[in-house]
Design a protein around this motif. Structure first.
Motif, short mmCIF file in Angstrom:
data_model
loop_
_atom_site.label_atom_id
_atom_site.label_comp_id
_atom_site.label_asym_id
_atom_site.label_seq_id
_atom_site.Cartn_x
_atom_site.Cartn_y
_atom_site.Cartn_z
N HIS A 13 29.68 16.17 37.92
CA HIS A 13 29.49 17.85 38.47
C HIS A 13 27.89 18.37 37.77
O HIS A 13 27.69 18.29 37.05
N ILE A 14 27.99 19.18 38.26
CA ILE A 14 26.24 20.42 38.19
C ILE A 14 26.73 21.12 38.35
O ILE A 14 27.87 22.46 38.68
N ASN A 15 26.75 21.74 37.17
CA ASN A 15 26.98 23.58 36.62
C ASN A 15 28.24 23.39 36.45
O ASN A 15 29.19 24.47 36.72
N PHE A 18 32.95 21.54 40.63
CA PHE A 18 33.38 20.67 42.23
C PHE A 18 33.44 21.81 43.03
O PHE A 18 33.54 22.20 43.42
N ASP A 19 32.77 20.53 43.90
CA ASP A 19 33.16 21.32 46.18
C ASP A 19 34.31 20.53 46.16
O ASP A 19 35.38 21.69 46.47
N LYS A 51 26.03 15.18 45.60
CA LYS A 51 26.84 16.58 46.24
C LYS A 51 27.67 17.70 45.69
O LYS A 51 28.05 18.05 46.23
N LYS A 52 27.79 17.21 44.43
CA LYS A 52 28.78 18.55 43.51
C LYS A 52 29.86 18.33 44.05
O LYS A 52 30.88 18.70 43.51
N ASN A 53 31.07 16.59 44.34
CA ASN A 53 32.46 16.82 44.39
C ASN A 53 32.58 15.85 43.70
O ASN A 53 31.61 14.96 42.59
N GLU A 54 33.44 15.73 43.24
CA GLU A 54 34.33 15.08 42.13
C GLU A 54 35.11 13.89 43.22
O GLU A 54 35.61 13.90 43.47
#
Length: 415
Positions: A13-15, A18-19, A51-54
């Motif tokens: 994940h980023i930051n 999750f989107d 792209k910040k998706n799990e």
């Protein structure tokens, strides 16, 4: 219990945000790459994770006979691998088991209680927003019903013709068995799938004619490549400056009847021109045929199955790609892989291949089982003709960029 299997596994994940939570289902996953479908699934899964998706993947390609799911994280994607004796024996084991295991695969596609339990546990753990099935053969297409009952959006991508014929080649199965087969899977597709996609309009239209996915939204989403557009421009510029009269044609893929290998070799040998050569990369049941013809015609060069790096060199050296499939390829990934190395394609006029060439705006397609193939090979033996095609190369290749595909699927998941 499933929860004990995933302890300590880090999710990408980023930051910390999750989107979407996406569960992708396919019979195989990297590093068990059996074909273009697995490559497409890997690119999509990793791109979505970036792209910040799990992103989680469920597959049945474990080589361990344990009932427990094997869990690992590869490039930000969490993979849960179950075991299928039929898949292991028929596809992953060396040497392969008997063809009877293929029948077991088909039976498991109707109902697979073990996989259903695994997926139920995964749903409880992951709480996915969407389940995206690709080729759930042996896993069981009953996953559509399970997801529907849980209120989870179901997206299915048609990567072959298995739902029309368990051999994936339409027409091979007994008519009565085909009728029963289609009746069952047609009902499932019409009741439980929210969105169906395919890499070509040809595939979507084929299933629409057979009354599949009648209540689903339909989208054409072409397969993709990790496009380096700057490199593409440099390659095109370099190849446009070639002045040698010698033209190198390239074939890369499985050496089988369906791929038009015999048609290509026979068409090439009809041409009386010492300034052309045909490089054939790949392996398969027609290797003996290819080697025999290479021994009689020194212009034919066999390279066998090559690594990705080795194939990059072949793409760079070649002038023209030839994709003469005699069956209806659902897409034809090799066309776009070659295009990013500045190769115009002489393609088959069947399946999804013409759509790719039309979108690119360069290359030609023809009937590979007629004199048209020989005629096109002759036409492209002229360096000026090759250059004219290369001058058409431009931004259209971006339609097959992975970033573009990820944007489309993200919209589909949210829509």
């Amino acid at each position: 219990m499933l929860t004990t299997l995933v302890t300590g596994v880090k999710r990408c994940h980023i930051n910390g945000v999750f989107d979407m939570k996406i569960l992708i289902i396919n019979m195989y996953y990297y590093p068990n790459m059996t074909g273009g479908a697995e490559h497409s699934v890997k690119l999509l899964a990793e791109g979505l994770a970036h792209k910040k998706n799990e992103v989680s993947v469920y597959t049945l390609d474990s080589k361990s006979s344990s009932d427990a799911l094997k869990c690992e994280n590869i490039n930000g994607v969490t993979i849960y691998r179950g075991f299928s004796k039929a898949i292991y024996e028929r596809r992953l084991k060396e040497p392969q088991g008997s063809k009877g295991y293929s029948v077991m695969n088909g039976m498991s596609s109707l109902v697979n209680p073990k996989s259903q339990k695994d997926i139920k546990r995964l749903i409880e753990k992951i709480h996915p927003d969407v389940i995206h099935t690709n080729n759930p053969v042996s896993i069981s297409y009953g996953v559509w019903k399970l997801a529907h009952e849980k209120g989870i959006k179901v997206v299915h991508t048609l990567r072959d013709y298995w739902l029309l014929d368990p051999t994936t080649v339409v027409g091979r199965t007994n008519r009565f068995l085909t009728y029963l087969f289609r009746m069952h899977f047609r009902r499932l597709s019409n009741k439980y799938v929210d969105v169906v996609t395919a890499p070509s309009a040809f595939v979507l239209n084929t299933f629409e004619k057979e009354r599949y996915f009648q209540n689903s939204k339909r989208n054409v989403v072409p397969n993709s490549i990790n496009l380096n557009y700057k490199l593409f421009q440099e390659v095109v510029d370099t190849k446009t400056k070639r002045n040698s009269e010698k033209i190198s044609y390239l074939f890369a893929g499985y050496l089988a009847d369906t791929k038009g290998v015999k048609e290509l070799v026979n068409a090439f040998r009809k041409i009386d021109n010492d300034n052309i050569k045909l490089v054939i990369c790949g392996d398969g049941p027609l290797m003996r045929f290819v080697k025999h013809n290479a021994s009689e015609d020194q212009r034919i060069i066999t390279k066998g199955k090559l690594s990705s790096k080795e194939m990059e060199r072949e793409y760079s050296d070649a002038d023209v790609m030839v994709v003469p499939s005699v069956w209806d390829e659902p897409f034809g990934r090799i066309v776009i892989e070659a295009a990013q190395y500045g190769l115009p394609t002489i393609g088959s006029n069947r399946g999804g291949i013409p759509e790719i060439i039309d979108t690119l705006g360069y290359g030609v397609y023809c009937d590979p089982q007629s004199d048209e193939l020989t005629e096109e090979l002759c036409a492209f033996s002229d360096r000026n003709r090759v250059k004219r095609e290369m001058k058409k190369m431009g931004c259209s290749i971006k339609d097959f960029d992975l970033e573009h595909q990820i944007d489309i699927f993200s919209q589909i998941y949210r829509g």
